[in-house]
Design a protein around this motif. Structure first.
Motif, PDB file in Angstrom:
ATOM      1  N   ARG A  15       0.836  -1.205   0.000  1.00  0.00           N
ATOM      2  CA  ARG A  15       0.000   0.000   0.000  1.00  0.00           C
ATOM      3  C   ARG A  15       0.875   1.261   0.000  1.00  0.00           C
ATOM      4  O   ARG A  15       0.403   2.348  -0.301  1.00  0.00           O
ATOM      5  CB  ARG A  15      -0.923   0.010   1.226  1.00  0.00           C
ATOM      6  CG  ARG A  15      -1.959  -1.090   1.254  1.00  0.00           C
ATOM      7  CD  ARG A  15      -2.957  -0.993   0.112  1.00  0.00           C
ATOM      8  NE  ARG A  15      -3.744   0.220   0.144  1.00  0.00           N
ATOM      9  CZ  ARG A  15      -4.849   0.396   0.871  1.00  0.00           C
ATOM     10  NH1 ARG A  15      -5.308  -0.591   1.615  1.00  0.00           N
ATOM     11  NH2 ARG A  15      -5.495   1.529   0.851  1.00  0.00           N
ATOM     12  N   HIS A  16       2.137   1.119   0.374  1.00  0.00           N
ATOM     13  CA  HIS A  16       3.040   2.279   0.364  1.00  0.00           C
ATOM     14  C   HIS A  16       3.608   2.449  -1.023  1.00  0.00           C
ATOM     15  O   HIS A  16       4.316   1.594  -1.530  1.00  0.00           O
ATOM     16  CB  HIS A  16       4.142   2.095   1.410  1.00  0.00           C
ATOM     17  CG  HIS A  16       3.598   2.091   2.796  1.00  0.00           C
ATOM     18  ND1 HIS A  16       3.139   3.232   3.399  1.00  0.00           N
ATOM     19  CD2 HIS A  16       3.365   1.084   3.670  1.00  0.00           C
ATOM     20  CE1 HIS A  16       2.663   2.937   4.606  1.00  0.00           C
ATOM     21  NE2 HIS A  16       2.795   1.642   4.784  1.00  0.00           N
ATOM     22  N   ARG A  17       3.269   3.577  -1.616  1.00  0.00           N
ATOM     23  CA  ARG A  17       3.621   3.788  -3.008  1.00  0.00           C
ATOM     24  C   ARG A  17       4.603   4.919  -3.188  1.00  0.00           C
ATOM     25  O   ARG A  17       5.483   4.901  -4.021  1.00  0.00           O
ATOM     26  CB  ARG A  17       2.368   4.135  -3.826  1.00  0.00           C
ATOM     27  CG  ARG A  17       1.165   3.307  -3.504  1.00  0.00           C
ATOM     28  CD  ARG A  17      -0.089   4.145  -3.431  1.00  0.00           C
ATOM     29  NE  ARG A  17      -0.162   4.889  -2.186  1.00  0.00           N
ATOM     30  CZ  ARG A  17      -1.053   5.833  -1.936  1.00  0.00           C
ATOM     31  NH1 ARG A  17      -1.943   6.155  -2.836  1.00  0.00           N
ATOM     32  NH2 ARG A  17      -1.046   6.465  -0.782  1.00  0.00           N
ATOM     33  N   ALA A  18       4.403   5.988  -2.427  1.00  0.00           N
ATOM     34  CA  ALA A  18       5.096   7.226  -2.770  1.00  0.00           C
ATOM     35  C   ALA A  18       5.616   7.918  -1.535  1.00  0.00           C
ATOM     36  O   ALA A  18       5.174   7.662  -0.424  1.00  0.00           O
ATOM     37  CB  ALA A  18       4.120   8.155  -3.481  1.00  0.00           C
ATOM     38  N   ARG A  34      11.380   7.103   6.081  1.00  0.00           N
ATOM     39  CA  ARG A  34      11.041   7.781   7.345  1.00  0.00           C
ATOM     40  C   ARG A  34       9.534   7.730   7.601  1.00  0.00           C
ATOM     41  O   ARG A  34       9.083   7.489   8.716  1.00  0.00           O
ATOM     42  CB  ARG A  34      11.528   9.247   7.304  1.00  0.00           C
ATOM     43  CG  ARG A  34      13.027   9.394   7.541  1.00  0.00           C
ATOM     44  CD  ARG A  34      13.527  10.769   7.140  1.00  0.00           C
ATOM     45  NE  ARG A  34      12.922  11.876   7.874  1.00  0.00           N
ATOM     46  CZ  ARG A  34      13.399  12.389   9.008  1.00  0.00           C
ATOM     47  NH1 ARG A  34      14.481  11.869   9.569  1.00  0.00           N
ATOM     48  NH2 ARG A  34      12.798  13.405   9.581  1.00  0.00           N
ATOM     49  N   HIS A  35       8.781   7.923   6.541  1.00  0.00           N
ATOM     50  CA  HIS A  35       7.313   7.887   6.687  1.00  0.00           C
ATOM     51  C   HIS A  35       6.834   6.484   7.068  1.00  0.00           C
ATOM     52  O   HIS A  35       6.079   6.303   8.030  1.00  0.00           O
ATOM     53  CB  HIS A  35       6.664   8.322   5.367  1.00  0.00           C
ATOM     54  CG  HIS A  35       5.193   8.068   5.295  1.00  0.00           C
ATOM     55  ND1 HIS A  35       4.275   8.796   6.019  1.00  0.00           N
ATOM     56  CD2 HIS A  35       4.475   7.148   4.591  1.00  0.00           C
ATOM     57  CE1 HIS A  35       3.052   8.348   5.763  1.00  0.00           C
ATOM     58  NE2 HIS A  35       3.142   7.342   4.906  1.00  0.00           N
ATOM     59  N   VAL A  36       7.315   5.489   6.323  1.00  0.00           N
ATOM     60  CA  VAL A  36       6.797   4.131   6.542  1.00  0.00           C
ATOM     61  C   VAL A  36       7.247   3.597   7.905  1.00  0.00           C
ATOM     62  O   VAL A  36       6.474   2.943   8.607  1.00  0.00           O
ATOM     63  CB  VAL A  36       7.210   3.184   5.381  1.00  0.00           C
ATOM     64  CG1 VAL A  36       6.594   1.810   5.585  1.00  0.00           C
ATOM     65  CG2 VAL A  36       6.757   3.739   4.035  1.00  0.00           C
TER      66      VAL A  36
HETATM   67  C1  LIG Z   1      -2.513   0.998  11.470  1.00  0.00           C
HETATM   68  C2  LIG Z   1      -2.971   0.936  10.045  1.00  0.00           C
HETATM   69  C3  LIG Z   1      -4.209   0.399   9.744  1.00  0.00           C
HETATM   70  C4  LIG Z   1      -4.666   0.355   8.416  1.00  0.00           C
HETATM   71  N1  LIG Z   1      -5.890  -0.181   8.138  1.00  0.00           N
HETATM   72  C5  LIG Z   1      -6.347  -0.191   6.867  1.00  0.00           C
HETATM   73  C6  LIG Z   1      -7.622  -0.706   6.526  1.00  0.00           C
HETATM   74  O1  LIG Z   1      -8.358  -1.139   7.396  1.00  0.00           O
HETATM   75  N2  LIG Z   1      -8.017  -0.740   5.239  1.00  0.00           N
HETATM   76  C7  LIG Z   1      -7.224  -0.238   4.241  1.00  0.00           C
HETATM   77  O2  LIG Z   1      -7.626  -0.253   3.062  1.00  0.00           O
HETATM   78  N3  LIG Z   1      -5.993   0.252   4.516  1.00  0.00           N
HETATM   79  C8  LIG Z   1      -5.538   0.293   5.779  1.00  0.00           C
HETATM   80  N4  LIG Z   1      -4.306   0.787   6.053  1.00  0.00           N
HETATM   81  C9  LIG Z   1      -3.483   1.255   4.937  1.00  0.00           C
HETATM   82  C10 LIG Z   1      -3.528   2.781   4.780  1.00  0.00           C
HETATM   83  O3  LIG Z   1      -4.840   3.184   4.456  1.00  0.00           O
HETATM   84  C11 LIG Z   1      -2.566   3.237   3.672  1.00  0.00           C
HETATM   85  O4  LIG Z   1      -2.980   2.725   2.430  1.00  0.00           O
HETATM   86  C12 LIG Z   1      -1.145   2.783   3.908  1.00  0.00           C
HETATM   87  O5  LIG Z   1      -0.777   3.012   5.227  1.00  0.00           O
HETATM   88  C13 LIG Z   1      -0.238   3.514   2.925  1.00  0.00           C
HETATM   89  O6  LIG Z   1       0.213   4.723   3.481  1.00  0.00           O
HETATM   90  P1  LIG Z   1       0.045   6.134   2.829  1.00  0.00           P
HETATM   91  O7  LIG Z   1      -1.345   6.395   2.464  1.00  0.00           O
HETATM   92  O8  LIG Z   1       0.696   7.088   3.764  1.00  0.00           O
HETATM   93  O9  LIG Z   1       0.794   5.990   1.423  1.00  0.00           O
HETATM   94  P2  LIG Z   1       2.295   6.059   0.947  1.00  0.00           P
HETATM   95  O10 LIG Z   1       2.360   5.502  -0.406  1.00  0.00           O
HETATM   96  O11 LIG Z   1       3.242   5.483   1.970  1.00  0.00           O
HETATM   97  O12 LIG Z   1       2.540   7.583   0.732  1.00  0.00           O
HETATM   98  C14 LIG Z   1       3.122   8.438   1.684  1.00  0.00           C
HETATM   99  C15 LIG Z   1       2.415   9.761   1.646  1.00  0.00           C
HETATM  100  O13 LIG Z   1       2.508  10.300   0.329  1.00  0.00           O
HETATM  101  C16 LIG Z   1       1.291  10.988   0.041  1.00  0.00           C
HETATM  102  N5  LIG Z   1       0.677  10.331  -1.104  1.00  0.00           N
HETATM  103  C17 LIG Z   1       0.999   9.135  -1.633  1.00  0.00           C
HETATM  104  N6  LIG Z   1       0.281   8.874  -2.702  1.00  0.00           N
HETATM  105  C18 LIG Z   1      -0.530   9.909  -2.868  1.00  0.00           C
HETATM  106  C19 LIG Z   1      -1.523  10.207  -3.818  1.00  0.00           C
HETATM  107  N7  LIG Z   1      -1.823   9.380  -4.808  1.00  0.00           N
HETATM  108  N8  LIG Z   1      -2.162  11.365  -3.706  1.00  0.00           N
HETATM  109  C20 LIG Z   1      -1.879  12.244  -2.714  1.00  0.00           C
HETATM  110  N9  LIG Z   1      -0.932  12.022  -1.770  1.00  0.00           N
HETATM  111  C21 LIG Z   1      -0.260  10.869  -1.852  1.00  0.00           C
HETATM  112  C22 LIG Z   1       0.437  10.938   1.287  1.00  0.00           C
HETATM  113  O14 LIG Z   1       0.711  12.082   2.060  1.00  0.00           O
HETATM  114  C23 LIG Z   1       0.958   9.707   2.005  1.00  0.00           C
HETATM  115  O15 LIG Z   1       0.776   9.757   3.413  1.00  0.00           O
HETATM  116  C24 LIG Z   1      -3.833   0.857   7.366  1.00  0.00           C
HETATM  117  C25 LIG Z   1      -2.584   1.402   7.690  1.00  0.00           C
HETATM  118  C26 LIG Z   1      -2.139   1.442   9.004  1.00  0.00           C
HETATM  119  C27 LIG Z   1      -0.778   2.042   9.304  1.00  0.00           C
END
Ligand SMILES: Cc1cc2nc3c(=O)[nH]c(=O)nc-3n(C[C@H](O)[C@H](O)[C@H](O)COP(=O)(O)OP(=O)(O)OC[C@H]3O[C@@H](n4cnc5c(N)ncnc54)[C@H](O)[C@@H]3O)c2cc1C
Length: 349
Positions: free
Chosen positions: A116-119, A263-265
């Motif tokens: 789920r971590h993309r960017a 750092r974020h992840v």
């Molecule tokens: C404790 C926990 C519980 C979770 N439970 C669920 C769940 O129940 N169901 C579910 O589906 N997911 C769940 N997740 C996953 C969560 O929703 C995120 O998809 C995941 O943590 C990826 O992190 P991120 O969104 O920060 O993305 P990352 O790819 O790590 O991106 C880092 C940051 O970049 C920015 N960013 C990245 N891509 C974009 C974009 N396209 N547009 C705008 N800004 C962007 C955002 O600021 C983001 O925070 C959970 C995560 C955690 C940590």
């Protein structure tokens, strides 16, 4: 039957400086004075990847050496510059260095969450960062369930399930049997070519159905992979069979994260709200990286939660406030303040 396993993280690569190229650039642009700054940082234990981030940060403001920008009255050493970039939230310069990991013995529970971590986080302060480009923060390569056969299913174990481990050991074998029997029936396996014929013809005809993994007598009659079977069909069937594989099936994922994404992840996946396996993995990542790259987790604080570290407090964006900054009182909501109070209370307890 496969084993019960626990995930392990390996750091297998990271961005390095191509020194002749950097030297050539500095020479061509009359900034050779920076070469000594660079060598001093390396002699002091900083990695090439960290130094490279500083090169790009200084390039923004023409501050590699004095005399190229009249607005610059002093130049900082590399480590001070890197720490200052972290403190101001000048995160995009940290997209220039990536670290390559392989995580082994990890489950698909974890990998589903990981991918789920993309960017890297987006830019915040237009003034400071308007010359930076956003980039992808994470790249992946994962064991192919489409191509890799499920002969043994190692299971990534969760200690929560310890009281029922005996049950799981028994039932997991049944899943492996089901895979085996399906492969026999659909032609991915053939009778063994060890010259042995099954003594009882009626059972032999049905051997792939009656196979008992417990019985060593039967094991020698176990059908073997049929390499002559059409490759494309083999792949299609292998892919279809994986539907029976549990989410906890062990596999490997290779992942490359730039420092900004890392750092974020690390922060979100070591947090107490994250699942234990991913918390364990990011505890390992934190330990490995912290040992080799002393500036990457600048600003990080750690506290224990149920035997694993929670890493928190790293500034991600120019607009992020440090929890110890008094301005939090003005900006944070009541629930954000309460969360911080609770966290500190836990720390002191
Ligand atoms: C404790 C926990 C519980 C979770 N439970 C669920 C769940 O129940 N169901 C579910 O589906 N997911 C769940 N997740 C996953 C969560 O929703 C995120 O998809 C995941 O943590 C990826 O992190 P991120 O969104 O920060 O993305 P990352 O790819 O790590 O991106 C880092 C940051 O970049 C920015 N960013 C990245 N891509 C974009 C974009 N396209 N547009 C705008 N800004 C962007 C955002 O600021 C983001 O925070 C959970 C995560 C955690 C940590």
């Amino acid at each position: 039957m496969g084993n019960f396993v626990k995930p392990q993280v390996h750091l297998v690569g990271f961005t390095e400086v191509h020194e002749p190229g950097l030297h050539g650039y500095l020479k061509a642009t009359n900034q050779l004075g920076f070469w000594d700054t660079y060598l001093a940082a390396r002699n002091d234990g900083l990695t090439g990847g960290e130094a490279l981030c500083s090169v790009y940060a200084k390039l923004c403001y023409k501050s590699l050496v004095l005399g190229t920008n009249a607005n610059v009255v002093k130049v900082r050493d590399i480590e001070t510059n890197l720490r200052s970039c972290h403190e101001t939230g000048h995160g995009s310069v940290f997209e220039h260095c990536s670290l390559n990991f392989i995580v082994t013995n990890c489950s698909r529970v974890y990998t589903h969450e990981q991918v789920r971590h993309r960017a890297a986080p987006p830019h915040g302060n237009a003034d400071a960062l308007d010359n930076d480009q956003s980039g992808d923060g994470v790249a992946y390569a994962q064991t192919s369930g489409r191509y890799c056969r499920l002969d043994n299913i190692d299971l990534v174990w969760s200690d929560v399930l310890d009281p029922v481990k005996d049950l799981w050991r028994n039932k997991l074998g049944h899943i492996e049997d089901l895979v085996y029997l399906t492969e026999c029936r659909l032609g991915l396996r053939k009778p063994p070519n060890n010259g042995l014929t099954y003594p009882d013809k009626s059972i032999a005809d049905d051997l792939c159905l009656d196979y008992s993994r417990e019985d060593p007598q039967h094991a020698q009659y176990r059908w073997v992979p049929d390499d002559s079977f059409n490759f494309e069909k083999r792949k299609i069937i292998t892919s279809a069979i994986r539907r029976i594989a549990p989410n906890g099936q062990s596999n490997e994922i290779g992942m490359t994260l730039n420092i900004r994404a890392l750092r974020h992840v690390v922060q979100v996946r070591t947090a107490r709200f994250a699942e234990t396996e991913i918390r364990d993995i990011y505890n390992q990542v934190y330990g490995i990286v912290n040992e080799k790259f002393r500036t990457i987790f600048h600003g990080a604080r750690t506290r224990d939660h149920e035997g694993l570290l929670e890493v928190y407090g790293m500034r991600q964006q120019p607009y992020d406030l440090d929890p110890h900054d008094p301005r939090c009182l003005e900006v944070w909501t009541t629930s954000e303040l309460q969360r911080e109070i609770d966290a500190r209370a836990t720390l002191q307890a």
